[in-house]
Design an enzyme around this catalytic site. Structure first.
Site: not given
Length: 398
Positions: A153, A260
């Protein structure tokens, strides 16, 4: 992505209709713990952080899952600088965890869970980042079940820098003899699928001599997409949030994976999760699967815990089983067995939620959550335990 690889992958995944058999190549979970305790580096194993053990992973393997993402901290692995030597103990533990997973025949995703940062500072040196990846990849050159995830991320970074860091990781990995493994590419803006086409379009320019790049996106279903609330925007939000990313993958000839995702233990979120997974399967020409966030031995009463006995394990495992590779499905979302399991577990989940609500103004038990972004439960731990920051989203009684 060249067509020969696409054809091979789709053959592996057996992209048949959803009502017959899951078309995913990969489906599994994150196995969190080694990245915990980010305010105490290097920290102490068993106090600040933990590695998942075989006993944590085996129930999910038995449920049909075949991929597990292993978050860890770069600062613990290479404590002095990105070009420095690895800490022998932490590297040995990472390798042991990967071996545990791959000995089951499952894929292990090696995930530096650092958000494009090192000791809190944005990584700006592509050569240093490449050196880090040389250190890591060199340890896994002989294991084809290892997948390299460039970094977790990236966010609030220059987009060209994100492109260049990803390319530096690819180049460094391939410069070792790690040429057969997949590489997962993450993007800026927390790698969100819903913002991919407004943020990460330049990542289509990445190149890989082994032609095994997979674009890893993340998607949560709460109002801000942060994954900090068990409330989903709507029952259709999952499919809606991945739609533009699916189009981007197709238009650019790329392949993707949802690294995710999660949803709260309630009917609206369940419909949203199922809708998103069904949409991924309908797009199985470009989507290869997904990984729930998260399992791991220290999650306690975390709202998305897929650890045995956790909230998501009790509520969602039956649903998720219907999407594991090769799982036979009889309906639009889950197999008959999975549906029955999910229905049966709602009663126990409701009891868990009621208990949590009853103790919201009291104390949190050992290993229970006691703080974090959006947390509204108890912040005081039972006698003998301290509310410890694992990361900005999760504090735990240890």
């Amino acid at each position: 992505m060249k067509l020969p690889l696409l054809a091979i992958l789709l053959t592996q995944a057996w992209a048949s209709p959803r009502a017959k058999r899951s078309s995913f190549l990969w489906f599994g979970s994150n196995e969190s713990g080694a990245e915990f305790g980010q305010t105490n580096i290097p920290g102490t194993l068993g106090t600040d952080y933990i590695w998942p053990a075989a006993a944590d992973i085996e129930p999910l393997v038995n449920a049909g899952m075949n991929i597990f993402r292993v978050p860890f901290l770069m600062e613990r692995l290479v404590p002095d600088n990105l070009t420095g030597a690895a800490d022998e103990t932490y590297m040995a533990d990472l390798k042991a965890t990967v071996k545990t997973i791959t000995d089951y025949g499952a894929y292990a995703v090696v995930d530096p869970h650092n958000f494009g940062r090192y000791y809190g500072n944005i990584i700006t040196s592509t050569s240093d980042f490449g050196a880090f990846w040389t250190t890591v990849a060199s340890e896994f050159t002989d294991n084809d079940l290892v997948i390299f995830d460039t970094n977790n991320e990236y966010h609030d970074m220059d987009q060209t820098l994100v492109l260049n860091l990803n390319q530096a990781a690819i180049n460094a990995i391939r410069a070792t003899s790690a040429t057969s493994q997949y590489i997962f590419i993450e993007g800026n803006s927390y790698s969100g699928a819903w913002t991919w086409t407004t943020t990460n379009t330049n990542l289509a320019n990445l190149t890989d001599p082994s032609d095994k790049l997979i674009y890893e996106m993340h998607q949560y279903l709460d109002s801000d997409g942060s994954g900090t609330s068990s409330t989903c925007v709507s029952s259709t939000i999952g499919a809606e949030r991945i739609a533009s990313a699916t189009t981007w993958l197709r238009e650019n000839g790329k392949l993707g994976v949802l690294g995710e995702f999660a949803g709260g233990a309630n009917d609206v979120c369940e419909e949203a999760v199922v809708g998103m997974l069904d949409a991924l399967e309908e797009g199985s020409d470009v989507w290869l699967g997904g990984m729930w966030w998260s399992a791991g031995p220290w999650w306690g009463d975390y709202i998305f815990s897929l650890e045995t006995g956790g909230t998501a394990y009790e509520y969602y495992l039956g649903v998720l089983e219907g999407y594991t590779p090769g799982a036979v499905a009889t309906g639009s979302s889950t197999s008959a067995t999975a549906t029955a399991t999910a229905t049966a577990t709602k009663t126990s989940t409701t009891s868990v939620s009621t208990t949590a609500a009853a103790t919201a103004t009291g104390t949190a038990a050992h290993y229970a959550q006691c703080g974090g972004d959006g947390w509204t439960g108890p912040t005081t731990c039972a006698a003998g335990y301290t509310c410890t920051e694992m990361n900005e989203w999760y504090w735990q009684c240890l």
